[in-house]
Design a protein around this motif. Structure first.
Motif, PDB file in Angstrom:
ATOM      1  N   SER A   1     -51.139  24.736  15.820  1.00 44.33           N
ATOM      2  CA  SER A   1     -50.436  23.230  15.154  1.00 44.33           C
ATOM      3  C   SER A   1     -51.551  22.445  14.447  1.00 44.33           C
ATOM      4  N   ASN A   2     -52.916  22.565  14.594  1.00 41.75           N
ATOM      5  CA  ASN A   2     -53.564  21.728  14.006  1.00 41.75           C
ATOM      6  C   ASN A   2     -54.093  22.377  12.578  1.00 41.75           C
ATOM      7  N   MET A   3     -53.758  23.435  12.632  1.00 40.43           N
ATOM      8  CA  MET A   3     -53.873  24.286  11.254  1.00 40.43           C
ATOM      9  C   MET A   3     -52.611  23.891  10.679  1.00 40.43           C
ATOM     10  N   TYR A   4     -51.275  23.995  11.287  1.00 35.92           N
ATOM     11  CA  TYR A   4     -50.047  23.731  10.677  1.00 35.92           C
ATOM     12  C   TYR A   4     -49.898  22.470  10.197  1.00 35.92           C
ATOM     13  N   PHE A   5     -50.626  21.507  10.837  1.00 37.33           N
ATOM     14  CA  PHE A   5     -50.473  19.988  10.464  1.00 37.33           C
ATOM     15  C   PHE A   5     -50.786  19.803   8.941  1.00 37.33           C
ATOM     16  N   SER A   6     -49.882  19.144   8.372  1.00 34.40           N
ATOM     17  CA  SER A   6     -49.702  19.069   7.035  1.00 34.40           C
ATOM     18  C   SER A   6     -50.706  17.860   6.556  1.00 34.40           C
ATOM     19  N   LEU A   7     -50.894  17.966   5.155  1.00 30.01           N
ATOM     20  CA  LEU A   7     -51.836  16.920   4.636  1.00 30.01           C
ATOM     21  C   LEU A   7     -50.881  15.657   4.602  1.00 30.01           C
TER      22      LEU A   7
ATOM     23  N   GLU B   1     -49.161  14.621   6.637  1.00 36.02           N
ATOM     24  CA  GLU B   1     -49.319  13.748   8.057  1.00 36.02           C
ATOM     25  C   GLU B   1     -50.696  13.421   8.264  1.00 36.02           C
ATOM     26  N   SER B   2     -51.402  13.764   7.628  1.00 30.02           N
ATOM     27  CA  SER B   2     -53.270  13.603   8.138  1.00 30.02           C
ATOM     28  C   SER B   2     -53.671  12.177   7.191  1.00 30.02           C
ATOM     29  N   GLU B   3     -54.572  11.438   8.220  1.00 26.80           N
ATOM     30  CA  GLU B   3     -55.031  10.294   7.626  1.00 26.80           C
ATOM     31  C   GLU B   3     -55.510  10.394   6.367  1.00 26.80           C
ATOM     32  N   GLU B   4     -55.186   9.529   5.265  1.00 28.16           N
ATOM     33  CA  GLU B   4     -55.447   9.527   3.814  1.00 28.16           C
ATOM     34  C   GLU B   4     -55.105  10.702   3.098  1.00 28.16           C
ATOM     35  N   GLY B   5     -54.094  11.431   3.767  1.00 26.64           N
ATOM     36  CA  GLY B   5     -53.513  12.769   3.191  1.00 26.64           C
ATOM     37  C   GLY B   5     -52.721  12.512   1.810  1.00 26.64           C
ATOM     38  N   ASP B   6     -51.873  11.241   1.914  1.00 23.52           N
ATOM     39  CA  ASP B   6     -51.113  11.173   0.721  1.00 23.52           C
ATOM     40  C   ASP B   6     -52.053  10.770  -0.514  1.00 23.52           C
ATOM     41  N   SER B   7     -53.280   9.984  -0.391  1.00 29.95           N
ATOM     42  CA  SER B   7     -54.024   9.817  -1.473  1.00 29.95           C
ATOM     43  C   SER B   7     -54.706  11.001  -1.920  1.00 29.95           C
ATOM     44  N   VAL B   8     -54.868  11.829  -1.130  1.00 29.62           N
ATOM     45  CA  VAL B   8     -55.559  13.161  -1.645  1.00 29.62           C
ATOM     46  C   VAL B   8     -54.265  13.953  -2.570  1.00 29.62           C
ATOM     47  N   ALA B   9     -53.124  13.928  -1.768  1.00 28.66           N
ATOM     48  CA  ALA B   9     -52.053  14.812  -2.675  1.00 28.66           C
ATOM     49  C   ALA B   9     -51.765  14.229  -3.969  1.00 28.66           C
ATOM     50  N   LYS B  10     -51.983  12.884  -4.034  1.00 32.84           N
ATOM     51  CA  LYS B  10     -51.371  12.092  -5.210  1.00 32.84           C
ATOM     52  C   LYS B  10     -52.253  12.555  -6.313  1.00 32.84           C
ATOM     53  N   VAL B  11     -53.493  12.973  -6.299  1.00 33.02           N
ATOM     54  CA  VAL B  11     -54.356  13.432  -7.428  1.00 33.02           C
ATOM     55  C   VAL B  11     -54.152  14.929  -7.400  1.00 33.02           C
TER      56      VAL B  11
ATOM     57  N   ALA C   1     -48.944  20.243  -2.349  1.00 29.58           N
ATOM     58  CA  ALA C   1     -50.137  19.790  -1.475  1.00 29.58           C
ATOM     59  C   ALA C   1     -49.528  19.027   0.065  1.00 29.58           C
ATOM     60  N   LYS C   2     -48.901  18.252  -0.106  1.00 31.97           N
ATOM     61  CA  LYS C   2     -48.231  17.503   1.034  1.00 31.97           C
ATOM     62  C   LYS C   2     -47.828  18.531   2.126  1.00 31.97           C
ATOM     63  N   GLU C   3     -46.963  19.456   1.771  1.00 31.27           N
ATOM     64  CA  GLU C   3     -46.688  20.407   2.692  1.00 31.27           C
ATOM     65  C   GLU C   3     -47.621  21.237   3.261  1.00 31.27           C
ATOM     66  N   PHE C   4     -48.798  21.417   2.788  1.00 26.28           N
ATOM     67  CA  PHE C   4     -49.742  22.698   2.958  1.00 26.28           C
ATOM     68  C   PHE C   4     -50.718  21.942   4.076  1.00 26.28           C
ATOM     69  N   SER C   5     -51.148  23.015   5.143  1.00 25.73           N
ATOM     70  CA  SER C   5     -52.240  22.451   5.912  1.00 25.73           C
ATOM     71  C   SER C   5     -53.061  21.745   5.434  1.00 25.73           C
ATOM     72  N   ALA C   6     -53.304  20.393   6.032  1.00 28.75           N
ATOM     73  CA  ALA C   6     -54.489  19.587   5.648  1.00 28.75           C
ATOM     74  C   ALA C   6     -55.683  20.425   5.707  1.00 28.75           C
ATOM     75  N   VAL C   7     -56.154  20.825   6.854  1.00 25.69           N
ATOM     76  CA  VAL C   7     -57.414  21.678   7.051  1.00 25.69           C
ATOM     77  C   VAL C   7     -57.507  22.511   5.993  1.00 25.69           C
ATOM     78  N   GLY C   8     -56.431  23.482   5.664  1.00 16.61           N
ATOM     79  CA  GLY C   8     -56.480  24.601   4.740  1.00 16.61           C
ATOM     80  C   GLY C   8     -56.863  24.077   3.277  1.00 16.61           C
ATOM     81  N   TYR C   9     -55.902  23.023   3.111  1.00 20.29           N
ATOM     82  CA  TYR C   9     -55.834  22.474   1.688  1.00 20.29           C
ATOM     83  C   TYR C   9     -57.237  21.667   1.115  1.00 20.29           C
ATOM     84  N   ILE C  10     -57.834  20.978   2.118  1.00 20.53           N
ATOM     85  CA  ILE C  10     -59.115  20.455   1.996  1.00 20.53           C
ATOM     86  C   ILE C  10     -60.202  21.160   1.771  1.00 20.53           C
ATOM     87  N   PHE C  11     -60.207  22.169   2.488  1.00 24.27           N
ATOM     88  CA  PHE C  11     -61.333  23.449   2.419  1.00 24.27           C
ATOM     89  C   PHE C  11     -61.042  23.998   0.992  1.00 24.27           C
TER      90      PHE C  11
END
Length: 694
Positions: free
Chosen positions: A314-320, A322-332, A381-391
């Motif tokens: 689940s922590n890999m499944y955890f989406s961008l 849902e993540s802290e500051e994830g919306d800001s990352v997805a917006k760009v 980006a929003k629906e993708f894994s936060a950990v995977g996307y940032i990586f």
């Protein structure tokens, strides 16, 4: 003519009870699997009966299966002495399908006569050809024997695979077609459900019929491509590029890609594979065209770069999102960037819910995951894994190459569910986990309880589930192992944390299994569990640290500084992805300017009433908050933990030994929820550890 055939010819010379020249005669030769043993009505439900219905009136299909028959002529129940053998010969078939060998794994047979298996199989084939020199013969690799068999580990597993290899030898010697029934059934234990796990049930007989039908007709439904091939995908650079799929046997497949053309003829199994040479990274969109008969598939906007598999629970499944500051990352996020995303989404979540009949059927049929490649848009980006996307984002920015990310993650999934079946079956320690898994201590009680809830409406005790051993490998990972990838980023362990000792033995087996599946030493970068008030997690984190020494080409990210005291799904996932990227950049991309990880304990020495601790990646040791060093404790010879007076001196940690205390171990970050604060110059945290004093 081999010995014995002449006698059969004399016996049958005047008989031809099936002589109808305009019909194609098919003899299904075998044991109880062919006969249809355990089926309610073998006369109508066995695979030969179903094959007759499917082929129609232009064919005569005979069921010549004899329960318990051995191929070995000196076996305990030799097929050549049965009335079914005589019936098959009297038929003088145009097509013969032979599925024998399962009963030859019996202790009465294999140990004594194993070297006669190939000659006896040759004799059977020669006898058929003597009856009709033009007969088309298909010999079958055996259907699986699953772990419910009483002799599975004592003998059957080893003998079974010995005979499978000999069957391949027979096919080569006699130039016969080979039908791989093991491949068709090995990932479907729900289709072979009798007590000894030998005989297909009604659904299994239907699948057996389907496999035989497709092979003898060559009709595999035309060109079909794996789901991983869609528009906007990324193919792996600097490794051979493999394109594969299925099509009608004997037809030609042609592929055009990157100004190159390759073609092949589809095998009798309906499978084909074409390999293109290694290519450098290329951000210029290309077209991949696959042509077969009247089908012309065109995949557009294909890039060549690095593919990373992002997997776990689940922590890999955890989406961008849902993540802290994830919306800001997805917006760009920018769809014109070189990042592409493929999210394998499970059909049903493993939340506290009851799966409906559609979810149950999709799980059984291994059609549980679906997805497609997407451009790097805000929504994708929003629906993708936060950990995977940032990586992936950091890799793409640092290396300036296309990066494709494949997410395959399942909330709550135990490690056992990600390992290939043959790997578990061949390991005496883990083989029992495959049998009656919903009652097995190989899985944490929580996993079994949740599976029971999801499967409350299932009518079969063999119902498949995401937590079942092998399931996630068979339903998802097995579909992409032909696809070259750069490596794996892995976040999993929460559902194994109550048994660190078992995990310590299984994790290297799991990593090696995936590396064998991909046929290369894949880099494997994983996340150590975070801090949380769960009693076993300190030991589990220590186990994950120790595994670094057992698994080459691996790295570990520490997250104890990020955890939430009560929530396993802490929200600050961006640092996790960045730390994983640092590992990959340093080790996979040779970026020596990037520090790969935080301090890892290296040596611990007691002298002059002090304990001196040195670390790898310990340059610039300091504390994360500028305060005094926290998190070190001493374990004395009486079993008590004592808070340590620790300080940093010249990139080492020095601890004073209390007067009149005999210290046996030093621990760091040993609280289940810890805010231990040792970091290096890159502000990367040190790992939990427990180490003996020398």
């Amino acid at each position: 003519m081999r010995k014995g055939i002449f006698l059969v010819l004399i016996f049958l010379s005047a008989q031809n009870i099936f002589a109808k020249a305009h019909k194609i005669k098919i003899a299904c030769i075998g044991n109880s699997v062919t006969y249809g043993y355990t089926l309610p009505n073998p006369a109508t439900e066995s695979y030969p009966a179903l094959l007759q219905n499917k082929l129609g009136d232009n064919y005569i299909v005979g069921n010549f299966g004899h329960s318990g028959a051995t191929l070995l002529r000196r076996g305990h129940n030799p097929y050549y002495k049965t009335k079914e053998f005589l019936g098959a010969m009297q038929m003088r078939p145009d097509i013969a399908i032979i599925h024998l060998g399962l009963n030859d794994t019996d202790p009465r047979d294999f140990p004594n006569y194993r070297d006669e298996f190939v000659p006896d199989y040759n004799w059977l084939i020669d006898t058929l050809r003597a009856m009709n020199p033009k007969v088309r013969i298909y010999i079958c690799k055996m259907t699986p024997i699953f772990t419910g068999h009483p002799r599975f580990m004592s003998s059957t597993f080893e003998w079974y695979w010995d005979l499978q290899n000999r069957i391949e030898q027979v096919a080569a010697i006699n130039h016969t077609a080979l039908i791989d029934l093991y491949e068709a059934f090995h990932d479907r234990p729900d289709l072979i459900t009798d007590a000894p796990t030998l005989h297909p049930n009604i659904q299994g007989a239907a699948k057996l019929c389907d496999v035989i039908y497709k092979t003898i007709t060559g009709n595999f439904g035309g060109l079909k491509m794996p789901a991983i091939f869609t528009n906007d995908m990324v193919l792996q650079r600097n490794q051979p590029i493999v394109i594969w799929g299925t099509a009608n046997a004997g037809t030609k497949v042609k592929i055009l890609f990157h100004q190159l053309t390759r073609e092949t003829i589809v095998a009798a199994s309906g499978q084909w594979k074409i390999t293109f040479p290694k290519m450098s990274a290329d951000a210029t969109p290309q077209t991949l065209r696959v042509v077969n008969e009247k089908t012309d598939l065109v995949y557009k906007n294909i890039l060549v770069g690095d593919l990373w598999l992002c997997s776990g629970q689940s922590n890999m499944y955890f989406s961008l999102a849902e993540s802290e500051e994830g919306d800001s990352v997805a917006k760009v996020a920018n769809e014109k960037s070189n990042i592409r995303l493929f999210k394998y989404k499970p059909f049903a979540e493993t939340d506290n819910m009851v799966w409906d009949s559609t979810a149950l059927a999709k799980a059984n049929n291994l059609q549980f995951f679906s997805g497609q490649w997407k451009l790097n848009t805000e929504n994708a980006a929003k629906e993708f894994s936060a950990v995977g996307y940032i990586f992936g984002k950091k890799i793409a920015e640092e290396e300036n190459i296309p990066v494709g990310l494949i997410e395959v993650a399942v909330g709550g999934s135990p490690l056992m569910s990600w390992v290939g079946r043959l790997t578990l079956e061949s390991n005496p320690l883990f083989e029992p986990a495959l049998h009656n898994w919903r009652k097995s201590d190989y899985l944490m009680g929580w996993c079994r309880q949740r599976a029971d809830e999801n499967l409350k409406d299932a009518t079969s005790p063999f119902q498949r589930h995401s937590y079942e051993p092998c399931f996630n490998f068979e339903a998802a990972i097995a579909n992409i192992t032909n696809l070259s990838i750069a490596g794996v980023v892995w976040y999993q362990g929460e559902s194994d944390a109550e048994n660190a000792e078992l995990f310590k033995k299984l994790f290297p087996v799991f990593v090696n299994d995936w590396r064998q599946q991909w046929r290369r030493n894949l880099p494997f970068y994983y996340v150590q569990l975070s801090s949380i008030e769960r009693p076993s997690w300190n030991y589990f984190r220590e186990t994950q640290r120790e595994l670094l020494n057992q698994i080459p080409s691996s790295g570990m990210v520490v997250t104890s500084d990020l955890g939430d005291k009560t929530n396993v799904h802490y929200k600050n996932k961006i640092p996790v992805g960045q730390r994983l990227a640092d590992l990959a950049l340093h080790y996979s991309y040779d970026r020596s300017d990037i520090v790969p990880n935080g301090p890892l304990v290296k040596t611990l020495i007691e002298k002059n009433e002090q304990i001196e601790i040195s670390f790898s990646q310990g340059k610039g040791l300091t504390t994360s908050d500028g305060k005094g060093l926290r998190g070190f404790e001493l374990l004395n010879d009486k079993g008590y933990f004592i808070t340590a007076n620790a300080r940093i001196v010249k990139d080492k940690v020095i601890i004073d030994v209390p007067e009149n205390e005999r210290i046996e171990k030093v621990v760091y970050g040993w609280k289940t929820f810890t805010r231990a604060n040792l970091v290096n110059a890159a502000q990367l945290p040190a790992s939990t550890f427990m180490m003996d004093v020398k």
